[in-house]
Design a protein around this motif. Structure first.
Motif, PDB file in Angstrom:
ATOM      1  N   HIS A 127      -5.841  -4.746  15.468  1.00  0.00           N
ATOM      2  CA  HIS A 127      -4.778  -3.878  14.960  1.00  0.00           C
ATOM      3  C   HIS A 127      -5.279  -2.519  14.479  1.00  0.00           C
ATOM      4  O   HIS A 127      -4.491  -1.579  14.386  1.00  0.00           O
ATOM      5  CB  HIS A 127      -4.047  -4.583  13.812  1.00  0.00           C
ATOM      6  CG  HIS A 127      -3.478  -5.910  14.199  1.00  0.00           C
ATOM      7  ND1 HIS A 127      -2.284  -6.043  14.877  1.00  0.00           N
ATOM      8  CD2 HIS A 127      -3.963  -7.172  14.026  1.00  0.00           C
ATOM      9  CE1 HIS A 127      -2.041  -7.329  15.091  1.00  0.00           C
ATOM     10  NE2 HIS A 127      -3.041  -8.031  14.587  1.00  0.00           N
ATOM     11  N   VAL A 128      -6.554  -2.416  14.143  1.00  0.00           N
ATOM     12  CA  VAL A 128      -7.109  -1.137  13.686  1.00  0.00           C
ATOM     13  C   VAL A 128      -8.447  -0.906  14.375  1.00  0.00           C
ATOM     14  O   VAL A 128      -9.120  -1.855  14.790  1.00  0.00           O
ATOM     15  CB  VAL A 128      -7.310  -1.112  12.150  1.00  0.00           C
ATOM     16  CG1 VAL A 128      -5.985  -1.229  11.426  1.00  0.00           C
ATOM     17  CG2 VAL A 128      -8.269  -2.208  11.696  1.00  0.00           C
ATOM     18  N   ARG A 341      -4.843  -0.221   6.221  1.00  0.00           N
ATOM     19  CA  ARG A 341      -4.372   0.519   7.390  1.00  0.00           C
ATOM     20  C   ARG A 341      -3.545  -0.392   8.299  1.00  0.00           C
ATOM     21  O   ARG A 341      -2.513   0.031   8.838  1.00  0.00           O
ATOM     22  CB  ARG A 341      -5.577   1.081   8.151  1.00  0.00           C
ATOM     23  CG  ARG A 341      -5.223   1.923   9.373  1.00  0.00           C
ATOM     24  CD  ARG A 341      -4.499   3.196   8.983  1.00  0.00           C
ATOM     25  NE  ARG A 341      -5.296   4.060   8.166  1.00  0.00           N
ATOM     26  CZ  ARG A 341      -6.153   4.969   8.628  1.00  0.00           C
ATOM     27  NH1 ARG A 341      -6.327   5.102   9.924  1.00  0.00           N
ATOM     28  NH2 ARG A 341      -6.814   5.742   7.796  1.00  0.00           N
ATOM     29  N   GLU A 343      -1.789  -2.942   7.399  1.00  0.00           N
ATOM     30  CA  GLU A 343      -0.507  -3.239   6.759  1.00  0.00           C
ATOM     31  C   GLU A 343       0.428  -2.041   6.817  1.00  0.00           C
ATOM     32  O   GLU A 343       1.622  -2.186   7.082  1.00  0.00           O
ATOM     33  CB  GLU A 343      -0.741  -3.659   5.304  1.00  0.00           C
ATOM     34  CG  GLU A 343       0.508  -4.171   4.622  1.00  0.00           C
ATOM     35  CD  GLU A 343       0.204  -5.023   3.409  1.00  0.00           C
ATOM     36  OE1 GLU A 343       1.131  -5.683   2.907  1.00  0.00           O
ATOM     37  OE2 GLU A 343      -0.962  -5.038   2.958  1.00  0.00           O
ATOM     38  N   ILE A 344      -0.118  -0.845   6.601  1.00  0.00           N
ATOM     39  CA  ILE A 344       0.727   0.351   6.551  1.00  0.00           C
ATOM     40  C   ILE A 344       1.156   0.799   7.948  1.00  0.00           C
ATOM     41  O   ILE A 344       2.327   1.095   8.192  1.00  0.00           O
ATOM     42  CB  ILE A 344      -0.019   1.495   5.834  1.00  0.00           C
ATOM     43  CG1 ILE A 344      -0.216   1.141   4.349  1.00  0.00           C
ATOM     44  CG2 ILE A 344       0.742   2.808   5.968  1.00  0.00           C
ATOM     45  CD1 ILE A 344      -1.124   2.101   3.616  1.00  0.00           C
ATOM     46  N   GLU A 345       0.217   0.836   8.879  1.00  0.00           N
ATOM     47  CA  GLU A 345       0.499   1.440  10.178  1.00  0.00           C
ATOM     48  C   GLU A 345       0.871   0.429  11.258  1.00  0.00           C
ATOM     49  O   GLU A 345       1.547   0.781  12.222  1.00  0.00           O
ATOM     50  CB  GLU A 345      -0.702   2.271  10.625  1.00  0.00           C
ATOM     51  CG  GLU A 345      -1.008   3.422   9.664  1.00  0.00           C
ATOM     52  CD  GLU A 345      -2.011   4.395  10.233  1.00  0.00           C
ATOM     53  OE1 GLU A 345      -2.327   4.291  11.435  1.00  0.00           O
ATOM     54  OE2 GLU A 345      -2.483   5.258   9.470  1.00  0.00           O
ATOM     55  N   ALA A 346       0.411  -0.817  11.122  1.00  0.00           N
ATOM     56  CA  ALA A 346       0.739  -1.826  12.136  1.00  0.00           C
ATOM     57  C   ALA A 346       1.688  -2.885  11.601  1.00  0.00           C
ATOM     58  O   ALA A 346       2.077  -3.791  12.339  1.00  0.00           O
ATOM     59  CB  ALA A 346      -0.544  -2.486  12.651  1.00  0.00           C
ATOM     60  N   ASP A 347       2.057  -2.756  10.320  1.00  0.00           N
ATOM     61  CA  ASP A 347       2.973  -3.707   9.683  1.00  0.00           C
ATOM     62  C   ASP A 347       2.464  -5.139   9.812  1.00  0.00           C
ATOM     63  O   ASP A 347       3.217  -6.073  10.082  1.00  0.00           O
ATOM     64  CB  ASP A 347       4.378  -3.586  10.288  1.00  0.00           C
ATOM     65  CG  ASP A 347       5.432  -4.280   9.417  1.00  0.00           C
ATOM     66  OD1 ASP A 347       5.203  -4.390   8.198  1.00  0.00           O
ATOM     67  OD2 ASP A 347       6.460  -4.716   9.964  1.00  0.00           O
TER      68      ASP A 347
END
Length: 380
Positions: A127-128, A341, A343-347
């Protein structure tokens, strides 16, 4: 009477489709709990025998679905944990500082925690984007000289553009070059730090059990970097391998040219004051500075031994002057910031990652809580 929980024929080994438990995963869960096979069997209510569990772990006996459920319950992991197929080695070569001071059970439990963390980081990378691994590899033999190790430490400094001066934040440099670093509480004072490669990404685990010393922690991180650079194929835990990593750490933190220029050759009042100042500037303990002085022959073996006796007599081997003023150990940030990151950008929450990766939720909460620095961030 033992229940009928096993199916399949005895064989040398069996294949492992994605839906079937992988023997190494069952052993990994047992080592994570620090249990013997007999203790696991007792935890299942004797639903299977110790010989049967031994055969399951060796891959000679295929467990039934009921056996998998019983084992998962006894080991407090999701049943899917046993069949999770990660590009991660469940039994990686792991470098501990002193094999004599730690039991096999302690080392295996620590290694199992490292494997879990490695699997979590692998899941996180879906995810990141995490910095690519950029660790120069320079394998050495048992006959490598201190001068050769000095050269390797300087090679890493050059590759990482660190120059010849003090390194501001050792842990951050490891993370910038793709090494996942975590600070854990293992429940034993016998492990300072250790390193391993559970997959593509190397891990360095620093512990809080023995010390929260800033300079010692920097040296520990550098020591483990030495293993990753020099010892991919070396036998872990030998005196020679640990001595080489020790020399690497000292060289990495204090290059030879600066050491020869700044280290005192006499340990009178001025010499000790000089060591205290170098400790503050270079982030290296007085003991490590003396070790460096002996290795570079700035001090004779006799002068070094006299200096160590002087430190022992004053209780400085346990706590040196200036330790408290140096502050808290360097805090890893890579895993924590990657989680935020994601959690914020990929939920994707940490719970989502742990659940989809089939990792034991309570263990991961403990591991990740220890790996996260909860101190408030001051933005400048």
């Amino acid at each position: 009477m033992m229940g009928d929980t096993m199916t399949g024929q005895m064989s040398k080994a069996y294949d492992h489709p994605a839906s079937l438990p992988i023997p190494a995963r069952i052993r990994l869960a047992r080592e994570l709990r620090g249990l013997t096979q007999r203790q696991v069997v007792a935890g299942t209510g004797n639903a299977l025998s110790a010989p049967a569990l031994s055969q399951i772990e060796s891959g000679r006996l295929r467990p039934s679905e009921a056996a998998v459920v019983n084992l998962a319950s006894a080991l407090d992991v999701p049943p899917e944990f046993f069949s999770a197929q990660w590009p991660v080695d469940s039994e990686p070569v792991t470098y501990f500082r002193d094999l004599r001071s730690t039991s096999i059970r302690e080392r295996r439990r620590a290694r199992a925690q490292a494997v879990l963390l490695g699997e979590f980081v692998t899941a996180l990378e879906q995810h990141v984007r995490i910095p690519e691994v950029d660790v120069p590899e320079r394998p050495v033999g048992s006959d490598a000289t201190a001068a050769e190790i000095d050269d390797i430490a300087m090679l890493v400094r050059r590759a990482w553009n660190l120059g010849d001066g003090p390194i501001g934040h050792v842990v951050r440099e490891l993370e910038r070059h793709g090494i996942a670093v975590a600070r854990l509480t293992l429940g034993t004072v016998k492990v300072d730090a250790f390193s391993t490669r559970t997959g593509v990404r190397p891990l360095v685990l620093l512990t809080d059990d023995k010390s929260d010393n800033y300079v010692r922690s920097r040296f520990d991180a550098s020591h483990e970097l030495g293993h990753l650079v020099m010892h991919e194929a070396a036998e872990p835990g030998t005196k020679q391998v640990e001595s080489q990593a020790q020399n690497f750490a000292a060289s990495f933190l204090l290059p030879e040219a600066s050491a020869l220029e700044e280290l005192p050759s006499r340990l009178d009042a001025t010499g000790w004051s000089r060591l205290a100042e170098m400790k503050r500037v270079w982030g290296l303990s007085m003991s490590a500075l003396l070790y460096r002085a002996r290795t570079l022959r700035v001090l004779s073996p006799e002068a070094y031994q006299a200096a160590m006796r002087y430190m022992s007599a004053r209780g400085w081997r346990k706590q040196e002057p200036g330790d408290r003023e140096m502050g808290a150990p360097e805090a890893p940030m890579l895993v924590e910031r990657s989680m935020r990151r994601a959690e914020i950008e990929a939920d994707v929450s940490v719970e989502d990652l742990v659940r989809t990766a089939h990792l034991p939720i309570d263990d991961m909460h403990d591991l990740l809580a220890a790996a996260v620095d909860d101190r408030p961030i001051v933005e400048l």
